[in-house]
Write a protein that holds these residues in place. Structure first.
Motif, short mmCIF file in Angstrom:
data_model
loop_
_atom_site.label_atom_id
_atom_site.label_comp_id
_atom_site.label_asym_id
_atom_site.label_seq_id
_atom_site.Cartn_x
_atom_site.Cartn_y
_atom_site.Cartn_z
N LEU A 246 0.26 12.25 -8.23
CA LEU A 246 -1.10 12.79 -8.32
C LEU A 246 -1.25 14.07 -7.51
O LEU A 246 -1.77 15.08 -8.00
CB LEU A 246 -2.10 11.74 -7.82
N PHE A 247 -0.79 14.04 -6.28
CA PHE A 247 -0.93 15.22 -5.43
C PHE A 247 0.00 16.35 -5.88
O PHE A 247 -0.37 17.52 -5.83
CB PHE A 247 -0.65 14.87 -3.97
N GLY A 248 1.19 15.97 -6.35
CA GLY A 248 2.14 16.98 -6.81
C GLY A 248 1.64 17.75 -8.02
O GLY A 248 1.95 18.93 -8.18
N ASN A 249 0.85 17.07 -8.86
CA ASN A 249 0.29 17.73 -10.04
C ASN A 249 -1.12 18.25 -9.81
O ASN A 249 -1.80 18.66 -10.76
CB ASN A 249 0.30 16.75 -11.22
N GLU A 250 -1.56 18.21 -8.56
CA GLU A 250 -2.87 18.73 -8.14
C GLU A 250 -4.01 18.14 -8.98
O GLU A 250 -4.91 18.86 -9.44
CB GLU A 250 -2.87 20.26 -8.21
N ALA B 205 -7.52 13.28 -6.21
CA ALA B 205 -6.32 12.44 -6.33
C ALA B 205 -6.35 11.23 -5.40
O ALA B 205 -5.72 10.21 -5.68
CB ALA B 205 -5.07 13.28 -6.05
N SER B 206 -7.09 11.34 -4.31
CA SER B 206 -7.08 10.26 -3.33
C SER B 206 -7.89 9.04 -3.76
O SER B 206 -7.76 7.97 -3.17
CB SER B 206 -7.64 10.76 -1.99
N VAL B 207 -8.72 9.18 -4.79
CA VAL B 207 -9.66 8.11 -5.15
C VAL B 207 -8.93 6.83 -5.55
O VAL B 207 -9.21 5.75 -5.02
CB VAL B 207 -10.62 8.57 -6.27
N LEU B 208 -8.02 6.94 -6.50
CA LEU B 208 -7.30 5.74 -6.96
C LEU B 208 -6.48 5.13 -5.83
O LEU B 208 -6.42 3.89 -5.69
CB LEU B 208 -6.40 6.08 -8.14
N LEU B 209 -5.87 5.97 -5.03
CA LEU B 209 -5.05 5.47 -3.92
C LEU B 209 -5.91 4.74 -2.88
O LEU B 209 -5.51 3.69 -2.38
CB LEU B 209 -4.31 6.63 -3.25
N SER B 210 -7.07 5.30 -2.59
CA SER B 210 -7.95 4.66 -1.61
C SER B 210 -8.55 3.37 -2.13
O SER B 210 -8.71 2.40 -1.39
CB SER B 210 -9.07 5.63 -1.20
N ALA B 211 -8.89 3.34 -3.42
CA ALA B 211 -9.39 2.10 -4.01
C ALA B 211 -8.33 1.01 -3.95
O ALA B 211 -8.62 -0.16 -3.62
CB ALA B 211 -9.82 2.35 -5.45
N TRP C 80 0.84 -1.20 0.00
CA TRP C 80 0.00 0.00 0.00
C TRP C 80 0.88 1.25 0.00
O TRP C 80 0.66 2.18 -0.78
CB TRP C 80 -0.90 -0.05 1.23
N GLY C 81 1.90 1.26 0.84
CA GLY C 81 2.75 2.43 0.98
C GLY C 81 3.51 2.80 -0.28
O GLY C 81 3.68 3.99 -0.58
N ILE C 82 3.97 1.81 -1.04
CA ILE C 82 4.74 2.13 -2.25
C ILE C 82 3.87 2.84 -3.27
O ILE C 82 4.34 3.71 -4.01
CB ILE C 82 5.38 0.85 -2.86
N ALA C 83 2.58 2.51 -3.30
CA ALA C 83 1.66 3.23 -4.19
C ALA C 83 1.51 4.68 -3.74
O ALA C 83 1.43 5.60 -4.56
CB ALA C 83 0.30 2.53 -4.23
N GLU C 84 1.46 4.90 -2.41
CA GLU C 84 1.37 6.25 -1.89
C GLU C 84 2.60 7.07 -2.25
O GLU C 84 2.50 8.25 -2.60
CB GLU C 84 1.20 6.20 -0.37
N VAL C 85 3.76 6.44 -2.18
CA VAL C 85 5.02 7.14 -2.45
C VAL C 85 5.21 7.43 -3.93
O VAL C 85 5.68 8.50 -4.30
CB VAL C 85 6.21 6.32 -1.90
N PHE D 115 3.87 14.69 4.79
CA PHE D 115 2.56 15.35 4.77
C PHE D 115 1.68 14.60 5.76
O PHE D 115 1.11 13.55 5.43
CB PHE D 115 1.97 15.33 3.36
N TYR D 116 1.56 15.14 6.95
CA TYR D 116 0.91 14.40 8.04
C TYR D 116 -0.58 14.19 7.80
O TYR D 116 -1.16 13.24 8.32
CB TYR D 116 1.17 15.11 9.36
N CYS D 117 -1.21 15.05 7.02
CA CYS D 117 -2.62 14.83 6.72
C CYS D 117 -2.80 13.55 5.90
O CYS D 117 -3.77 12.80 6.10
CB CYS D 117 -3.22 16.03 5.99
#
Length: 206
Positions: free
Chosen positions: A28-32, A36-42, A17-22, A79-81
């Motif tokens: 996704l977040f860097g390019n705004e 962006a969270s949808v694919l990561l959460s799925a 899971w973490g490697i996908a976040e990294v 990014f603690y959030c």
């Protein structure tokens, strides 16, 4: 020995899971990218379901989420959030999979429902906490509109995807549990090798 193996699985799935976040997440977040969270959460719910198929114990999904957050903390800017969102998704999946699934992991509608409820409640818990308790400026500036958008737009997208990916994850995890019991040495060695690869990759791309 079984407890050691279980924690090894939690660390492995948390790292997957973490490697996908990294990698994907930072892009996704860097390019705004909107929502962006949808694919990561799925992806997270899929991995949580696989992990639950392998080790079906209360608390296991929370552990996987904690290790995913640790992986991101160790390999990406803090990014603690994001870390809070990861942990809450693992926590809510733990709650609903424990209540709805119990020891039975093959009832498709229950596994889908656990994914849907985890998506909405994980997103709601995060958005309300980060906005009204932590009061992170990025979220307080958006106010209630941003909170509702996160829960009912992004959360709904994740919920719809989870209807399919969570039962699939359980199915793969159950097959993996059977393999790990029949070929325990291969499974243990493969998990160690995969962890070494994931953490090395995390250091390279993070």
């Amino acid at each position: 020995m079984r407890n050691i193996k279980n924690w090894l699985w939690f660390l492995l799935f948390g790292s997957i899971w973490g490697i996908a976040e990294v990698t994907v997440g930072e892009g996704l977040f860097g390019n705004e990218i909107p929502h962006a969270s949808v694919l990561l959460s799925a992806w997270a719910l899929f991995i949580l379901a696989v992990a639950r198929g392998v080790v079906n114990e209360p608390g296991s999904s929370t552990a996987v989420g904690a290790f995913a957050a640790l992986f991101k903390l160790a390999n990406a800017p803090p990014f603690y959030c994001h870390l809070l969102g990861i942990f809450f998704l693992g926590l809510t999946f733990d709650l609903f999979s424990s209540v709805l699934m119990g020891k039975e992991r093959k009832i498709i509608w229950r596994s889908s429902l656990s994914g849907v409820l985890s998506a909405y409640n994980g997103y709601a818990l995060f958005a309300l906490m980060i906005t009204y308790v932590v009061r992170y400026s990025y979220w307080t500036a958006g106010g209630l509109k941003k909170v509702l958008d996160h829960i009912f737009v992004s959360g709904s997208l994740v919920a719809v995807i989870s209807i399919a990916v969570v039962p699939l994850g359980y199915w793969i995890g159950i097959k993996g549990e059977i393999f790990s019991e029949q070929r325990s040495r291969w499974a243990f060695g493969g998990a160690i090798a995969a962890l070494a690869l994931l953490w090395s990759l995390g250091q390279i791309v993070g």
